[in-house]
Write an enzyme that holds these catalytic residues in place. Structure first.
Site, PDB file in Angstrom:
ATOM      1  N   GLU A 110       0.694  -1.211   0.109  1.00  0.00           N
ATOM      2  CA  GLU A 110      -0.078   0.201  -0.044  1.00  0.00           C
ATOM      3  C   GLU A 110       0.820   1.096   0.283  1.00  0.00           C
ATOM      4  OE1 GLU A 110      -2.753   0.641   3.216  1.00  0.00           O
ATOM      5  OE2 GLU A 110      -3.497   1.909   2.366  1.00  0.00           O
TER       6      GLU A 110
ATOM      7  N   GLY B  20       2.761   2.323  10.635  1.00  0.00           N
ATOM      8  CA  GLY B  20       2.475   1.980  12.099  1.00  0.00           C
ATOM      9  C   GLY B  20       2.588  -0.262  11.811  1.00  0.00           C
ATOM     10  N   ALA B  21       1.528   0.357  10.438  1.00  0.00           N
ATOM     11  CA  ALA B  21       1.386  -1.299  10.657  1.00  0.00           C
ATOM     12  C   ALA B  21       0.614  -1.704   9.507  1.00  0.00           C
ATOM     13  CB  ALA B  21       0.973  -2.116  11.468  1.00  0.00           C
ATOM     14  N   MET B  22       0.572  -3.019   8.813  1.00  0.00           N
ATOM     15  CA  MET B  22      -0.064  -2.411   7.098  1.00  0.00           C
ATOM     16  C   MET B  22      -1.540  -4.348   7.511  1.00  0.00           C
ATOM     17  SD  MET B  22      -1.053  -1.733   4.006  1.00  0.00           S
ATOM     18  CE  MET B  22      -2.182  -2.730   3.687  1.00  0.00           C
TER      19      MET B  22
ATOM     20  N   ASN C  14      -1.681  -6.350   5.740  1.00  0.00           N
ATOM     21  CA  ASN C  14      -2.312  -7.058   4.260  1.00  0.00           C
ATOM     22  C   ASN C  14      -3.489  -8.239   5.074  1.00  0.00           C
ATOM     23  OD1 ASN C  14      -0.205  -5.780   3.522  1.00  0.00           O
ATOM     24  ND2 ASN C  14       0.887  -6.790   5.104  1.00  0.00           N
TER      25      ASN C  14
ATOM     26  N   GLU D 240      -5.559  -2.835  12.179  1.00  0.00           N
ATOM     27  CA  GLU D 240      -5.319  -3.535  11.259  1.00  0.00           C
ATOM     28  C   GLU D 240      -5.693  -4.720  11.446  1.00  0.00           C
ATOM     29  OE1 GLU D 240      -2.491  -1.775  10.179  1.00  0.00           O
ATOM     30  OE2 GLU D 240      -2.319  -1.047  10.963  1.00  0.00           O
TER      31      GLU D 240
ATOM     32  N   HIS E  49      -9.428  -3.572   9.829  1.00  0.00           N
ATOM     33  CA  HIS E  49      -9.586  -3.594   8.109  1.00  0.00           C
ATOM     34  C   HIS E  49     -10.092  -5.242   7.869  1.00  0.00           C
ATOM     35  CE1 HIS E  49      -7.620  -0.116   7.621  1.00  0.00           C
ATOM     36  NE2 HIS E  49      -6.547   0.173   8.366  1.00  0.00           N
TER      37      HIS E  49
ATOM     38  N   GLU F 273     -10.183   3.841   6.446  1.00  0.00           N
ATOM     39  CA  GLU F 273      -9.011   4.765   7.045  1.00  0.00           C
ATOM     40  C   GLU F 273     -10.050   5.585   8.757  1.00  0.00           C
ATOM     41  OE1 GLU F 273      -6.471   3.136   8.356  1.00  0.00           O
ATOM     42  OE2 GLU F 273      -5.553   2.623   5.981  1.00  0.00           O
TER      43      GLU F 273
HETATM   44  N1  TRP Z   1      -3.564   0.745   5.941  1.00  0.00           N
HETATM   45  C1  TRP Z   1      -1.952   0.943   6.829  1.00  0.00           C
HETATM   46  C2  TRP Z   1      -2.779   0.942   8.373  1.00  0.00           C
HETATM   47  O1  TRP Z   1      -4.323   0.566   8.689  1.00  0.00           O
HETATM   48  C3  TRP Z   1      -0.669   2.375   6.635  1.00  0.00           C
HETATM   49  C4  TRP Z   1       0.018   1.829   5.502  1.00  0.00           C
HETATM   50  C5  TRP Z   1      -0.269   3.153   4.409  1.00  0.00           C
HETATM   51  C6  TRP Z   1       1.318   1.787   5.495  1.00  0.00           C
HETATM   52  N2  TRP Z   1       0.735   2.782   3.933  1.00  0.00           N
HETATM   53  C7  TRP Z   1       1.526   2.161   4.200  1.00  0.00           C
HETATM   54  C8  TRP Z   1       2.210   1.430   5.779  1.00  0.00           C
HETATM   55  C9  TRP Z   1       3.451   1.915   4.021  1.00  0.00           C
HETATM   56  C10 TRP Z   1       3.840   1.324   6.358  1.00  0.00           C
HETATM   57  C11 TRP Z   1       4.127   1.899   4.897  1.00  0.00           C
HETATM   58  O2  TRP Z   1      -3.004   2.384   8.147  1.00  0.00           O
HETATM   59 ZN    ZN Z   2      -5.422   1.507   8.943  1.00  0.00          ZN
END
Ligand code: TRP
Ligand code: ZN
Length: 899
Positions: free
Chosen positions: A128, A268-270, A272, A305, A308, A327
């Site tokens: 992302e 922070g985190a992702m 996936n 996360e 999500h 978000e």
């Molecule tokens: N979608 C992620 C979240 O929960 C955040 C995110 C977006 C992200 N782009 C990123 C994390 C790039 C790491 C690197 O909020």
């Molecule tokens: Zn998010």
């Protein structure tokens, strides 16, 4: 490659929301095979594709970035293709076809941390928003959703664990010490949710049975030495699974759900699908290394996360302009989650106050500055720049207002309808609002939906001005409201918003008065929510026996600036008696802010003159001594508004003046309440066996605040007892919260013992990267004394433990100084700005996303008084003039300089 250099030197183009067009092709399945090698990873990508019959025939254009292309086959045959900028273009394709693309990339050199990269000998991905195109050529847009089969091959000794989304269906040995694993994701997904991880990792595992009886395997993967720091993350994950099912009826849809931690991560985190990747900061915790704030953040981010999985993965965004669809909603959900986990109602209120504080100190300035954008933006140059507090936090407030307008149950119904309608789809913010409204046809939201949606389209923070008039003879009280919204870049005219205003009235003795709105059939109890929708509106309450004190915007029911000419007596009454904890806290903030602004505006003021008057100090004393208020709430009330928040209230900001006044207020509170701070410390210093929960955390926070104040008071009086006790506490502490609070107290007071404590702290935790981040951060954000922080910060960047390539470490030093230490950063000699521009330029070549965040440190330059203003502008212009700047940083500095 020549082509990519061409593309780079071209003027960056703005993408417009209005230009959205559906994709010309669909990708049904993706079969990916990775031969993982840090220097040269081979990626074989086989896709089943078809033309989108609803779109006029056109060539296929695939996105790519920094890839080495080796082969393109269409239905097994070599195919003609061309490159247009970074896109791979193929003409004359049949309606259905198989496309095979073979590329290589170099994860070891990927310092941008987007796409496939290596961190501590482990492979990670971050896709992302547009990172998948750095892995293979693809339709890298969220409305193209495909089924993925992924085969990972790697050296078995170096990379024993091979993970991707979904279920592991096969694994085995390969020649030459290599092995493979094959993963199948049962859900279709956009490319930005793809992930892989390969390396030496270990997992904490937990089998759980969901409320619906389905069994799941939960795993938290970390490096071998970190396993003992994963318990809290696992508990947070279990709570998340149970909560989403209980509150919204949304179950976990996978047999296996994995979290993996990496120390090199841009954010922070992702989320996936099935394989969340986290910054270690939001996974690892032990009482020895993590503070209460860390524990709370881990709970929120793990929740975020996980949530999500529905709000983002099952239902995703049609295009990146809809980012807040996932978000804003998911932040709202994680905020509600953390509140619901609070056993005490007062802890819920504390969480709400903390969330509002973030909104007002970070989002309000964004909304008033050059990067201001609507919750659903209309254009962008680089989407990474729009992962903002506006999209996240203001977006969450917009969702919260919907819940306020339809009620908690109505909102849950709306969520159910949203997922019923859109499961498996890529949709828009309109679709979400429509579902909530349709599930509540008789609500104010449904009645005013088009107008409510201005919250998505109009940027800027609305001002809500209110006046009250008491008519003793008629026994009525009339509140007149008028709303307006300042212009923002590209939006000069604003239409009225729908603003829910929760309020109550207090009598002179502090009692809540019964509310009877003129014309309403029923009395409304002691609190009610007015729904404003016109530029000006008035409401009259009848049967009011005395001039009331209005408690307006309870719980911060809308993200607006409330302007009401409260008298000091009214604010003191609210602080003493309001039943709404938010407004009770807000009253203290208004009192302190008023004192600060008066002192800042007083040109005749002596530098050390007192800022707070006796009545306010007495009120603060009362709060601190209060027998029943809980510690966390006291700590919030006694926290002075930040320099950033104070500066936001001024038209012209002299940062040094703001700093001096706030420091004076702090010193005054420390000395005037000396006895109370001692008592507060004694009452709260022992919290028993460490448990990361809000009540004892609140006591630790108040004890820490007391120590800081006692050290400041000691500095003024020459007392050595409290600094000595603080050092002892630092040494003896049995958890990081108490230890770090003691260290902070010495550093903030500028006590000579701080040096010794800092050295000891570093020696104790030299192998704990997250703790060393704290060590750097504390020093870089220390209160400035005669310009001493910048030389220290420069020295810190030469420390053996410093690395600008690691985002956490870069943030701990550079951002702590530039973004979180205004008194040290805004120097008369402009040396802070010059240093900032050098760091932005240095970082931009390594990691444009991180550089662009740093570039925003001077967003509010045009509000600064001279000579700061001109010097800041010059520093920004210096960055903007740098050749070869990334479009990330270029977008930020160009906006900052735009007339
Ligand atoms: N979608 C992620 C979240 O929960 C955040 C995110 C977006 C992200 N782009 C990123 C994390 C790039 C790491 C690197 O909020
Ligand atoms: Zn998010």
């Amino acid at each position: 490659m020549l082509l990519s250099r061409d593309a780079q030197s071209a003027q960056p183009v703005a993408i417009q929301r209005e230009d959205y067009a559906p994709p010309a092709y669909w990708i049904d399945t993706v079969d990916l095979c990775f031969d993982l090698d840090p220097a040269k990873t081979r990626v074989l990508n086989r896709m089943k594709m078809r033309r989108n019959p609803e779109v006029a025939a056109q060539p296929l254009r695939l996105d790519g970035d920094e890839l080495n292309l080796a082969r393109v086959l269409v239905n097994g045959q070599g195919a003609a293709f061309r490159m247009e900028g970074s896109q791979l273009v193929i003409d004359g394709l049949p309606d259905d076809f198989e496309l095979e693309i073979f590329t290589t990339c170099c994860p070891a050199k990927n310092t941008k941390l987007m796409g496939l990269f290596v961190s501590q000998n482990t492979f990670f991905t971050q896709c992302e928003a547009e990172g998948f195109r750095r892995i293979t050529y693809f339709l890298d847009r969220p409305d193209v959703m495909a089924s993925y089969i992924v085969t990972l091959r790697a050296d078995k000794a170096a990379y024993p664990v091979l993970l991707s989304n979904g279920n592991l269906v096969e694994e085995g040995e390969l020649p030459e010490g290599r092995h493979f694993a094959k993963w199948v994701d049962p859900f279709k997904k956009p490319a930005y949710l793809f992930a892989l991880v390969a390396g030496k990792l270990v997992a904490r595992e937990q089998r759980i049975k969901a409320r619906n009886g389905r069994e799941h395997l939960l795993q938290v993967y970390v490096r071998a030495g970190d396993l003992d720091k994963t318990e809290h993350a696992m508990n947070s994950l279990i709570h998340s699974v149970l909560w989403d099912e209980a509150r919204f009826g949304l179950p976990l849809d996978l047999d296996r759900f994995m979290i993996v931690a990496t120390s090199d991560f841009n954010m922070g985190a992702m989320e996936n699908k099935g394989l969340n990747i986290f910054n270690t900061k939001y996974v690892l915790a032990s009482q020895a290394t993590a503070t209460d704030a860390d524990y709370a953040n881990i709970e929120s981010v793990v929740g975020h996360e996980y949530f999500h999985n529905w709000s983002g993965d099952r239902v995703t965004c049609r295009d990146w302009f809809q980012l807040s669809l996932k978000e804003g909603l998911t932040v709202f959900r994680d905020q509600e989650f953390s509140m619901d986990l609070c056993a005490e109602p007062s802890a819920r209120a504390v969480k709400r106050i903390e969330d509002v504080r973030v909104l007002r100190t970070a989002q309000f300035p964004e909304d008033a500055g050059p990067m201001a954008h609507p919750v659903r933006p209309d254009s962008y140059i680089e989407i990474s720049n729009f992962y903002t507090v506006t999209i996240y936090e203001k977006g969450a407030e917009v969702v919260r207002m919907m819940q306020t307008l339809v009620g908690r149950e109505g909102f849950a119904r709306g969520m159910t309808l949203y997922f019923e309608r859109h499961d498996g789809q890529a949709v828009t913010c309109d679709d979400f609002a429509q579902a909530i409204a349709d599930a509540n046809p008789d609500s104010e939201l449904a009645r005013r939906l088009p107008q409510f949606k201005r919250w998505y389209s109009q940027a800027g923070t609305p001002r809500l001005a209110a006046t009250g008039h008491y008519d003793a003879e008629a026994r009525t009280y009339t509140l007149a409201f008028s709303q307006s919204c300042p212009p923002t870049p590209g939006q000069s005219v604003k239409e009225p918003f729908v603003i829910p205003v929760a309020l109550g009235l207090l009598g002179a003795d502090g009692r809540a008065l019964p509310l009877q709105l003129e014309g309403a059939a029923q009395p409304a109890g002691e609190s009610l929510t007015l729904v404003l929708h016109e530029a000006e509106q008035r409401f009259t309450f009848t049967g009011v026996d005395e001039a009331p004190v209005p408690s307006i915007l309870r719980g911060f029911s809308a993200p607006v600036v409330l302007q009401f000419d409260y008298t000091r007596e009214q604010l003191l009454a609210l602080l003493a008696h309001d039943t709404d904890p938010f407004n009770r806290w807000e009253a203290a903030q208004r009192l302190a802010l008023g004192a600060a602004l008066a002192a800042i505006g007083d040109d005749t003021r002596a530098p050390d003159a007192p800022v707070l008057d006796e009545a306010l100090i007495a009120a603060m004393r009362e709060v601190l001594r209060h027998p029943t208020l809980d510690a966390a709430f006291k700590e919030l009330v006694l926290s002075l508004p930040s320099e950033v928040y104070i500066a936001e209230q001024l038209d012209v900001v002299d940062p040094q003046r703001v700093h001096r006044v706030r420091e004076a207020m702090r010193t005054q509170l420390a000395t005037a309440l000396f006895a109370e701070w001692q008592q507060a410390y004694e009452d709260n210093k022992d919290t028993g066996a460490y448990r990361p929960e809000p009540v004892s955390a609140g006591r630790r926070a108040l004890a820490g605040m007391a120590l800081a104040n006692l050290c400041i008071a000691a500095r003024e009086s020459g007392d050595t007892v409290w600094p000595g006790k603080t050092l002892q506490r630092f040494k003896d502490a049995s958890n990081m919260t108490d230890r770090f609070n003691a260290l902070t107290a010495l550093v903030v007071a500028g006590h000579p013992l701080a040096a010794q404590a800092l050295a000891r702290f570093h020696a104790m935790f030299k192998d704990e990267a997250l703790v060393i981040d704290k060590w750097f951060g504390l020093q870089a954000s220390a209160p400035d004394r005669d310009g001493d922080v910048l030389p220290l910060v420069k020295q810190l960047t030469r420390h053996a433990d410093f690395s600008i390539k690691n985002p956490n470490r870069a943030r701990s030093v550079i951002f702590s100084y530039c973004n979180a230490n205004p008194g040290a950063f805004h120097r008369l000699d402009a040396a802070g700005y010059v240093w900032w521009s050098d760091r932005v330029i240095e970082l931009d070549e390594i990691n444009p996303q991180v550089a662009a965040r740093l570039a925003r440190a001077l967003d509010r330059w045009s509000k600064l008084a001279e000579p700061y203003r001109s010097a800041a502008r010059e520093a920004i212009a210096r960055v903007a003039a740098r050749p070869g700047l990334s479009k990330d940083t270029l977008e930020v500095v160009s906006r900052a300089l735009a007339p």
